[in-house]
Design a protein around this motif. Structure first.
Motif, PDB file in Angstrom:
ATOM      1  N   UNK A 428       0.815  -1.235   0.000  1.00  0.00           N
ATOM      2  CA  UNK A 428       0.000   0.000   0.000  1.00  0.00           C
ATOM      3  C   UNK A 428       0.842   1.276   0.000  1.00  0.00           C
ATOM      4  N   UNK A 429       1.986   1.278   0.699  1.00  0.00           N
ATOM      5  CA  UNK A 429       2.769   2.508   0.757  1.00  0.00           C
ATOM      6  C   UNK A 429       3.378   2.843  -0.595  1.00  0.00           C
ATOM      7  N   UNK A 430       3.564   1.850  -1.472  1.00  0.00           N
ATOM      8  CA  UNK A 430       4.012   2.144  -2.833  1.00  0.00           C
ATOM      9  C   UNK A 430       2.956   2.970  -3.556  1.00  0.00           C
ATOM     10  N   UNK A 431       1.715   2.480  -3.502  1.00  0.00           N
ATOM     11  CA  UNK A 431       0.648   3.163  -4.236  1.00  0.00           C
ATOM     12  C   UNK A 431       0.474   4.591  -3.741  1.00  0.00           C
ATOM     13  N   UNK A 432       0.471   4.779  -2.439  1.00  0.00           N
ATOM     14  CA  UNK A 432       0.312   6.123  -1.892  1.00  0.00           C
ATOM     15  C   UNK A 432       1.416   7.053  -2.383  1.00  0.00           C
ATOM     16  N   UNK A 433       2.644   6.554  -2.398  1.00  0.00           N
ATOM     17  CA  UNK A 433       3.769   7.377  -2.826  1.00  0.00           C
ATOM     18  C   UNK A 433       3.690   7.702  -4.312  1.00  0.00           C
ATOM     19  N   UNK A 434       3.412   6.695  -5.132  1.00  0.00           N
ATOM     20  CA  UNK A 434       3.343   6.917  -6.580  1.00  0.00           C
ATOM     21  C   UNK A 434       2.212   7.885  -6.924  1.00  0.00           C
ATOM     22  N   UNK A 435       1.052   7.709  -6.323  1.00  0.00           N
ATOM     23  CA  UNK A 435      -0.060   8.607  -6.622  1.00  0.00           C
ATOM     24  C   UNK A 435       0.257  10.034  -6.200  1.00  0.00           C
ATOM     25  N   UNK A 436       0.935  10.202  -5.079  1.00  0.00           N
ATOM     26  CA  UNK A 436       1.319  11.542  -4.629  1.00  0.00           C
ATOM     27  C   UNK A 436       2.242  12.223  -5.634  1.00  0.00           C
ATOM     28  N   UNK A 437       3.260  11.503  -6.099  1.00  0.00           N
ATOM     29  CA  UNK A 437       4.243  12.098  -7.000  1.00  0.00           C
ATOM     30  C   UNK A 437       3.686  12.306  -8.406  1.00  0.00           C
ATOM     31  N   UNK A 438       2.790  11.439  -8.844  1.00  0.00           N
ATOM     32  CA  UNK A 438       2.155  11.647 -10.151  1.00  0.00           C
ATOM     33  C   UNK A 438       1.207  12.843 -10.094  1.00  0.00           C
ATOM     34  N   UNK A 439       0.459  12.967  -8.996  1.00  0.00           N
ATOM     35  CA  UNK A 439      -0.447  14.107  -8.856  1.00  0.00           C
ATOM     36  C   UNK A 439       0.320  15.427  -8.895  1.00  0.00           C
ATOM     37  N   UNK A 440       1.522  15.432  -8.323  1.00  0.00           N
ATOM     38  CA  UNK A 440       2.337  16.644  -8.337  1.00  0.00           C
ATOM     39  C   UNK A 440       2.772  17.019  -9.756  1.00  0.00           C
ATOM     40  N   UNK A 441       2.729  16.063 -10.656  1.00  0.00           N
ATOM     41  CA  UNK A 441       3.140  16.312 -12.035  1.00  0.00           C
ATOM     42  C   UNK A 441       1.942  16.388 -12.982  1.00  0.00           C
ATOM     43  N   UNK A 442       0.760  16.547 -12.442  1.00  0.00           N
ATOM     44  CA  UNK A 442      -0.448  16.590 -13.273  1.00  0.00           C
ATOM     45  C   UNK A 442      -0.394  17.695 -14.328  1.00  0.00           C
ATOM     46  N   UNK A 443       0.056  18.904 -14.001  1.00  0.00           N
ATOM     47  CA  UNK A 443       0.132  19.928 -15.060  1.00  0.00           C
ATOM     48  C   UNK A 443       1.053  19.520 -16.215  1.00  0.00           C
ATOM     49  N   UNK A 444       2.172  18.893 -15.883  1.00  0.00           N
ATOM     50  CA  UNK A 444       3.084  18.449 -16.946  1.00  0.00           C
ATOM     51  C   UNK A 444       2.437  17.358 -17.785  1.00  0.00           C
TER      52      UNK A 444
END
Length: 496
Positions: A428-444
Motif C-alpha cells: 500500500x505505501x508504494x501506491x500512496x507514494x506513486x499517486x502523490x508524485x504523479x499528482x504533483x506532475x499533473x500539469x506536466x
C-alpha cells in the motif's frame, strides 16, 4: 588492458540454507548453482563474474558452502596451528564428516580469495534465537577480512522505518566488532537495483588501496548497466501509454431510421443498446490490453526474468466472462458500463499489474459505458466532420501512468531467485507514494496530452514524439519514487 587493472572478489557466506545461491542468482541475473530447501546444497566454493570493465578489471562473486555446525567449526579452526588440528581437518573430516570438511574448506577459500565478505543472516528470526551467530562471528574473525552483513529473508518491501529498525536490531546484536563494516538489508527476493548500488558503494572503504581505482571503475560499470536497464524500462512503459493516448476508434454514423428505431425500442421495452459504441469501446480496450501486456513482457526481458503476463491475464479474464448480464435502463450509465465493459476493463486492469484500487473499475466503466445508457465520463466522444470517434481521456491516461510505475517497481524488486514472475498485490505505501508524485506532475501530464494529434490523425512519428516526452517524465517520476524509498541511493548523498 590498464596497468592498474585488478580483480576484486566478494564472497557470499552464511549459515547453511540462508539463501546465498538465491541472492547470487539475483545479482548475476542468471541461474547458477542449485536452490533447494535443504542443508549443504552448495558443496564447493565457486566464483562467478559479476561484471568487468574495458580496462580489464573484474568483479567476482564467490558462492560458498554454508556453515553447518558453527560451534564445532570455530573450535576446529582455532586448532589450525597444531598438527592434531591439521590431521583432523585434512584427513579425518574429509572421509568421516564431509559436510563439516566442506565448511572448513569454504572458510579457507574465503580467507585466501576474498577482498570482502558478504555475510548473510536470516532477518526473519531474532538475533537472540540465532544460536549459530556467535560462533560464526568467531569464524569471520578468524578469516580476518572486512565483513558487510546482509539481512536476507526480510519479506516483501516495507516502509523505510521498518527496514531500518531491522538493521539497527541486528547491528546491536553484532556488537562492536571492527571487522564488521556495515549492516544492510538486501533480500534476495525483494531487492531493487538501487540497493545493489548502495551495497557496492558501502564496500568501497573496505577495498585495499591497490585495488581502489579498479573497484571504482567496476562500480561505475555496474551503475551504468543498471541505468541502461532503467532507461529501457521507462521507454517500454512510455510506448504503451503513448499508443493508448493516440488511439481512437471511429463510430459508424447510423441512418436516421435506425436512430428512431433504437429510441422507440428504448421507450417501449425499457432497453437501450448501442452496439456500434460497444464495439468501438471494446476495440479500444482490447488494443490497450495488448499494449499493456506487451510492455509487461518487455519489462520482464529487460530485467532478465522468466514468465509472461499474458498467460495469467487470459486465465483470470475467463473467470469473469460469465458475470456479464443485461441491466435495466434505469440503472446509472456508469454502473451499466462497469458490467458491460467487464471483459475489456478487466483485461486492461490485470495486464497493468493488478490495479485493484479503482483503476480497474474505471477501465471497465470506460469501455462499457460506451455501450450502455450513454458515454461515461472516461471516454470522450470526439466529433469529426463526418464521423464520431472514441478515445481515452486524460484521467484514464493518468491512471495508466500510476499503474505503469507500480508495475515497474514490482518487477524491479522481483529477485530472479524467486523463479518465474507472477502478479501480486503492491504494498500500500508504494501506491500512496506513486499517486502523490504523479499528482504533483499533473500539469506536466496535461501538457503532454495536449500534444496528441487530432483523433484519427495519429502517425507512428507523432506517437514516437509523445512517447519520448512521456519517457522523460516517467523517468523523472520513477527516480523521485526510488529516492523516497531509498534516500541517497540514486543521488549518491548519504542516507538519512
Amino acid at each position: 588492458m590498464s596497468a592498474d587493472a585488478r580483480a576484486v572478489a566478494l564472497s557470499l557466506i552464511s549459515h547453511t540454507n540462508a539463501g546465498k545461491t538465491t541472492l547470487a542468482r539475483t545479482l548475476l541475473g542468471r541461474d547458477v548453482g542449485e536452490v533447494r530447501d535443504a542443508a549443504h546444497v552448495t558443496t564447493e566454493a565457486t566464483p562467478y563474474p559479476l561484471i568487468d570493465t574495458a580496462e580489464g578489471d573484474a568483479l567476482l562473486l564467490w558462492d560458498t558452502p554454508g556453515f553447518g555446525d558453527s560451534a564445532r567449526l570455530a573450535r576446529r579452526l582455532a586448532q589450525q596451528g597444531n598438527p592434531i588440528g591439521w590431521f583432523l581437518s585434512q584427513v579425518w573430516d574429509r572421509f568421516r564428516d564431509q559436510p563439516f570438511y566442506l565448511s572448513q574448506q569454504a572458510v579457507r577459500n574465503v580467507r585466501d580469495e576474498a577482498d570482502v565478505v558478504l555475510y548473510l543472516v536470516n532477518a526473519a528470526e531474532s538475533p537472540a534465537d540465532a544460536g549459530y551467530l556467535a560462533p560464526e562471528l568467531d569464524v569471520l574473525a578468524w578469516i580476518g577480512r572486512p565483513v558487510v552483513v546482509l539481512l536476507n529473508q526480510t519479506g516483501p518491501p516495507r516502509p523505510r522505518t521498518e527496514e531500518q529498525a531491522d538493521v539497527e536490531r541486528w547491528h546491536a546484536a553484532l556488537g562492536d566488532r571492527p571487522f564488521v563494516r556495515q549492516v544492510l538489508a538486501l533480500d534476495a527476493f525483494a531487492r531493487c537495483w538501487v540497493q545493489e548500488i548502495v551495497l557496492l558503494r558501502a564496500l568501497a572503504s573496505a577495498i585495499a588501496a591497490d585495488k581502489a581505482a579498479a573497484y571504482q571503475r567496476l562500480v561505475a560499470a555496474w551503475t551504468s548497466r543498471r541505468e541502461r536497464q532503467f532507461a529501457q524500462a521507462m521507454a517500454a512503459l512510455a510506448t504503451a501509454i503513448a499508443g493508448a493516448a493516440c488511439d481512437s476508434e471511429t463510430l459508424a454514423t447510423p441512418r436516421l431510421r435506425d436512430q428512431l428505431r433504437t429510441a422507440l425500442r428504448s421507450v417501449i421495452a425499457g432497453d437501450e443498446e448501442d452496439v456500434e459504441r460497444q464495439r468501438a469501446a471494446h476495440a479500444l480496450a482490447s488494443r490497450l490490453d495488448d499494449r499493456l501486456r506487451a510492455s509487461t513482457d518487455r519489462l520482464l526481458v529487460i530485467h532478465g526474468l522468466a514468465g509472461h503476463a499474458a498467460d495469467a491475464v487470459r486465465a483470470r479474464i475467463s473467470e469473469h466472462l460469465r458475470t456479464q448480464a443485461p441491466l435495466h435502463t434505469g440503472k446509472a450509465a456508469a454502473v451499466g458500463g462497469v458490467v458491460s465493459g467487464a471483459l475489456s476493463g478487466l483485461a486492461a486492469d490485470l495486464a497493468a499489474g493488478g490495479l485493484t484500487f479503482g483503476a480497474g473499475t474505471l477501465l471497465g466503466a470506460l469501455a462499457g459505458a460506451a455501450g450502455g445508457a450513454g458515454v461515461a465520463r472516461g471516454v470522450n466522444a470526439l466529433r469529426g466532420r463526418s464521423a464520431t470517434r472514441l478515445g481515452w481521456d486524460d484521467e484514464l491516461l493518468e491512471r495508466l501512468v500510476v499503474s505503469a510505475l507500480l508495475r515497474y517497481l514490482a518487477i524491479a524488486h522481483f529477485g530472479r531467485g524467486r523463479g518465474e514472475w507472477s502478479e501480486s498485490e503492491y504494498p500500500p505505501f508504494w501506491r500512496e507514494l506513486v499517486e502523490e508524485l504523479v499528482a504533483a506532475r499533473r500539469p506536466a501530464l496535461a501538457a503532454l496530452w495536449e500534444q496528441r494529434p487530432p483523433a484519427g490523425k495519429a502517425t507512428s512519428t507523432s506517437e514516437d514524439m509523445l512517447a519520448a516526452s512521456l519517457c522523460r517524465l516517467l523517468a523523472d517520476t520513477a527516480r523521485a519514487v526510488l529516492e523516497r524509498l531509498y534516500p541517497g541511493a540514486i543521488s549518491g548523498a548519504a542516507s538519512d
